[in-house]
Design a protein around this motif. Structure first.
Motif, PDB file in Angstrom:
ATOM      1  N   VAL A 171      10.138   2.271   1.440  1.00  0.00           N
ATOM      2  CA  VAL A 171       9.105   1.667   2.296  1.00  0.00           C
ATOM      3  C   VAL A 171       9.122   2.034   3.745  1.00  0.00           C
ATOM      4  N   GLY A 172      10.304   2.035   4.287  1.00  0.00           N
ATOM      5  CA  GLY A 172      10.527   2.404   5.761  1.00  0.00           C
ATOM      6  C   GLY A 172       9.936   4.040   6.033  1.00  0.00           C
ATOM      7  N   ARG A 173      10.445   4.799   5.309  1.00  0.00           N
ATOM      8  CA  ARG A 173      10.164   6.283   4.904  1.00  0.00           C
ATOM      9  C   ARG A 173       8.670   6.413   4.857  1.00  0.00           C
ATOM     10  N   MET A 174       7.963   5.767   4.072  1.00  0.00           N
ATOM     11  CA  MET A 174       6.624   5.924   3.746  1.00  0.00           C
ATOM     12  C   MET A 174       5.716   5.357   5.010  1.00  0.00           C
ATOM     13  N   ALA A 175       6.443   4.157   5.758  1.00  0.00           N
ATOM     14  CA  ALA A 175       5.541   3.601   6.839  1.00  0.00           C
ATOM     15  C   ALA A 175       5.733   4.667   7.892  1.00  0.00           C
ATOM     16  N   LEU A 176       6.835   5.281   8.155  1.00  0.00           N
ATOM     17  CA  LEU A 176       6.909   6.398   9.162  1.00  0.00           C
ATOM     18  C   LEU A 176       6.012   7.202   8.826  1.00  0.00           C
ATOM     19  N   ARG A 177       5.928   7.886   7.767  1.00  0.00           N
ATOM     20  CA  ARG A 177       5.020   9.062   7.331  1.00  0.00           C
ATOM     21  C   ARG A 177       3.420   8.464   7.574  1.00  0.00           C
ATOM     22  N   ALA A 178       3.096   7.376   7.255  1.00  0.00           N
ATOM     23  CA  ALA A 178       1.851   6.813   7.460  1.00  0.00           C
ATOM     24  C   ALA A 178       1.584   6.701   9.137  1.00  0.00           C
ATOM     25  N   SER A 179       2.349   6.122   9.965  1.00  0.00           N
ATOM     26  CA  SER A 179       2.034   6.173  11.264  1.00  0.00           C
ATOM     27  C   SER A 179       1.793   7.532  12.040  1.00  0.00           C
ATOM     28  N   ARG A 180       2.268   8.694  11.164  1.00  0.00           N
ATOM     29  CA  ARG A 180       2.208   9.973  11.830  1.00  0.00           C
ATOM     30  C   ARG A 180       1.078  10.606  11.102  1.00  0.00           C
ATOM     31  N   GLY A 181       0.401   9.976  10.338  1.00  0.00           N
ATOM     32  CA  GLY A 181      -0.792  10.505   9.355  1.00  0.00           C
ATOM     33  C   GLY A 181      -0.401  11.619   8.355  1.00  0.00           C
ATOM     34  N   GLU A 182       0.828  11.120   7.811  1.00  0.00           N
ATOM     35  CA  GLU A 182       1.393  12.319   7.041  1.00  0.00           C
ATOM     36  C   GLU A 182       1.284  11.505   5.442  1.00  0.00           C
ATOM     37  N   ALA A 183       1.189  12.257   4.504  1.00  0.00           N
ATOM     38  CA  ALA A 183       1.198  11.777   3.141  1.00  0.00           C
ATOM     39  C   ALA A 183       2.451  11.196   2.796  1.00  0.00           C
ATOM     40  N   PRO A 184       2.917  10.184   1.855  1.00  0.00           N
ATOM     41  CA  PRO A 184       4.167   9.572   1.535  1.00  0.00           C
ATOM     42  C   PRO A 184       4.772  10.686   0.598  1.00  0.00           C
ATOM     43  N   SER A 185       6.202  10.514   0.242  1.00  0.00           N
ATOM     44  CA  SER A 185       6.893  11.443  -0.684  1.00  0.00           C
ATOM     45  C   SER A 185       6.588  10.823  -1.710  1.00  0.00           C
ATOM     46  N   PRO A 186       6.369  11.478  -2.944  1.00  0.00           N
ATOM     47  CA  PRO A 186       6.082  10.904  -4.308  1.00  0.00           C
ATOM     48  C   PRO A 186       7.417  10.219  -4.791  1.00  0.00           C
ATOM     49  N   ALA A 187       8.665  10.725  -4.399  1.00  0.00           N
ATOM     50  CA  ALA A 187       9.722   9.954  -4.764  1.00  0.00           C
ATOM     51  C   ALA A 187       9.816   8.673  -4.002  1.00  0.00           C
ATOM     52  N   ASP A 188       9.264   8.529  -3.040  1.00  0.00           N
ATOM     53  CA  ASP A 188       9.192   7.038  -2.422  1.00  0.00           C
ATOM     54  C   ASP A 188       8.501   6.112  -3.200  1.00  0.00           C
ATOM     55  N   ILE A 189       7.072   6.652  -3.213  1.00  0.00           N
ATOM     56  CA  ILE A 189       6.185   6.234  -4.014  1.00  0.00           C
ATOM     57  C   ILE A 189       6.588   5.721  -5.344  1.00  0.00           C
ATOM     58  N   ASP A 190       7.222   6.473  -6.084  1.00  0.00           N
ATOM     59  CA  ASP A 190       8.098   6.104  -7.199  1.00  0.00           C
ATOM     60  C   ASP A 190       8.723   4.825  -7.140  1.00  0.00           C
ATOM     61  N   VAL A 191       9.533   4.744  -6.304  1.00  0.00           N
ATOM     62  CA  VAL A 191      10.509   3.778  -5.894  1.00  0.00           C
ATOM     63  C   VAL A 191       9.823   2.492  -5.647  1.00  0.00           C
ATOM     64  N   VAL A 192       8.876   2.404  -5.023  1.00  0.00           N
ATOM     65  CA  VAL A 192       8.002   1.404  -4.810  1.00  0.00           C
ATOM     66  C   VAL A 192       7.303   0.795  -6.137  1.00  0.00           C
ATOM     67  N   ASN A 193       6.509   1.686  -6.831  1.00  0.00           N
ATOM     68  CA  ASN A 193       6.061   1.416  -8.055  1.00  0.00           C
ATOM     69  C   ASN A 193       6.964   0.689  -9.134  1.00  0.00           C
ATOM     70  N   LEU A 194       8.234   1.395  -9.063  1.00  0.00           N
ATOM     71  CA  LEU A 194       9.294   0.828  -9.946  1.00  0.00           C
ATOM     72  C   LEU A 194       9.420  -0.583  -9.693  1.00  0.00           C
ATOM     73  N   TYR A 195       9.842  -1.153  -8.598  1.00  0.00           N
ATOM     74  CA  TYR A 195       9.975  -2.527  -8.438  1.00  0.00           C
ATOM     75  C   TYR A 195       8.748  -3.335  -8.387  1.00  0.00           C
ATOM     76  N   ALA A 196       7.619  -2.960  -8.189  1.00  0.00           N
ATOM     77  CA  ALA A 196       6.418  -3.541  -8.023  1.00  0.00           C
ATOM     78  C   ALA A 196       6.038  -3.742  -9.476  1.00  0.00           C
ATOM     79  N   ALA A 197       6.643  -2.921 -10.604  1.00  0.00           N
ATOM     80  CA  ALA A 197       6.317  -3.450 -11.964  1.00  0.00           C
ATOM     81  C   ALA A 197       6.889  -4.185 -12.715  1.00  0.00           C
ATOM     82  N   THR A 198       7.915  -4.793 -11.999  1.00  0.00           N
ATOM     83  CA  THR A 198       8.835  -5.626 -12.485  1.00  0.00           C
ATOM     84  C   THR A 198       8.330  -7.144 -12.287  1.00  0.00           C
ATOM     85  N   PRO A 199       8.824  -8.248 -12.831  1.00  0.00           N
ATOM     86  CA  PRO A 199       8.433  -9.653 -12.471  1.00  0.00           C
ATOM     87  C   PRO A 199       8.463 -10.128 -11.088  1.00  0.00           C
ATOM     88  N   ASP A 200       7.535 -10.697 -10.479  1.00  0.00           N
ATOM     89  CA  ASP A 200       7.752 -11.161  -9.045  1.00  0.00           C
ATOM     90  C   ASP A 200       8.010 -12.731  -8.946  1.00  0.00           C
TER      91      ASP A 200
END
Length: 209
Positions: A87-116
């Protein structure tokens, strides 16, 4: 306007390198979590990692969730740091107008797919579901907030503080999207002091001449 489906109050007290305690409203639960690490807001003076042990993780989660959270284990700490840093790396990239890393997206999606941690209304007569929720459930809730955070509707609203040597990243939830500082009491006030001194400097020089 920014979107969020997680009704958990955000913001936390932080301690600066000089030892000053100050309130940081990141605008997002996921960004609050990312701020426990050294990725977000490193600036020229990296912040210390706040999650050294499973107990540190348990304490942080229990301060924020309105429901009981179980005891974190070593594996939970490993998972939490993996999610937090992505999340931190994605936020830094977003603050610079850069696209997030696909690997970081995968991590967030993995945890978001589990019961909350399921939402509930206070005041009922029966206990529904768990009385104590697990750490993995809380991480899933944080990940789902991150999904909201990086929704295209928030494009341009994930920003780094304009303060010198700061760089704290936040979600600008103001209606006019004009927030510039991590905190008006911290970097905003410092900027005002610098501007005031700069305005007085020419006048002082004229008097001396």
């Amino acid at each position: 306007m920014p979107v969020s489906t997680v009704s958990i109050p955000v913001g936390q007290w932080l301690v600066s390198a000089e030892g000053t305690r100050w309130w940081f409203d990141s605008g997002s639960l996921a960004l609050d979590f990312a701020t426990t690490g050294i990725v977000v807001g490193s600036g020229q003076a990296p912040r210390a990692d706040r999650l050294h042990t499973p107990d540190d993780l348990s304490a942080w989660l229990r301060e924020r969730f309105p429901v009981a959270i179980g005891v974190a284990r070593t594996r939970d700490l490993f998972d939490a740091i993996s999610l937090r840093d992505a999340v931190g790396r994605m936020a830094l990239r977003a603050s610079r107008g850069e696209a997030p890393s696909p690997a970081d997206i995968d991590v967030v999606n993995l945890y978001a797919a589990t019961p909350d941690v399921p939402p509930s209304i206070v005041g009922g007569t029966r206990q529904v579901g768990r009385s104590v929720h697990t750490v993995p459930q809380s991480l899933s809730t944080i990940a789902r907030d991150a999904v909201d955070l990086f929704d295209p509707v928030n494009s341009g609203r994930i920003r780094a503080c304009s303060g010198e040597d700061c760089g704290m990243v936040y979600l600008d939830t103001s209606r006019a999207a004009t927030r510039r500082w991590c905190s008006m009491q911290r970097c905003g006030n410092r900027a005002k002091v610098r501007a005031h001194r700069a305005r007085k400097r020419p006048a002082t020089a004229d008097v001396a001449a």
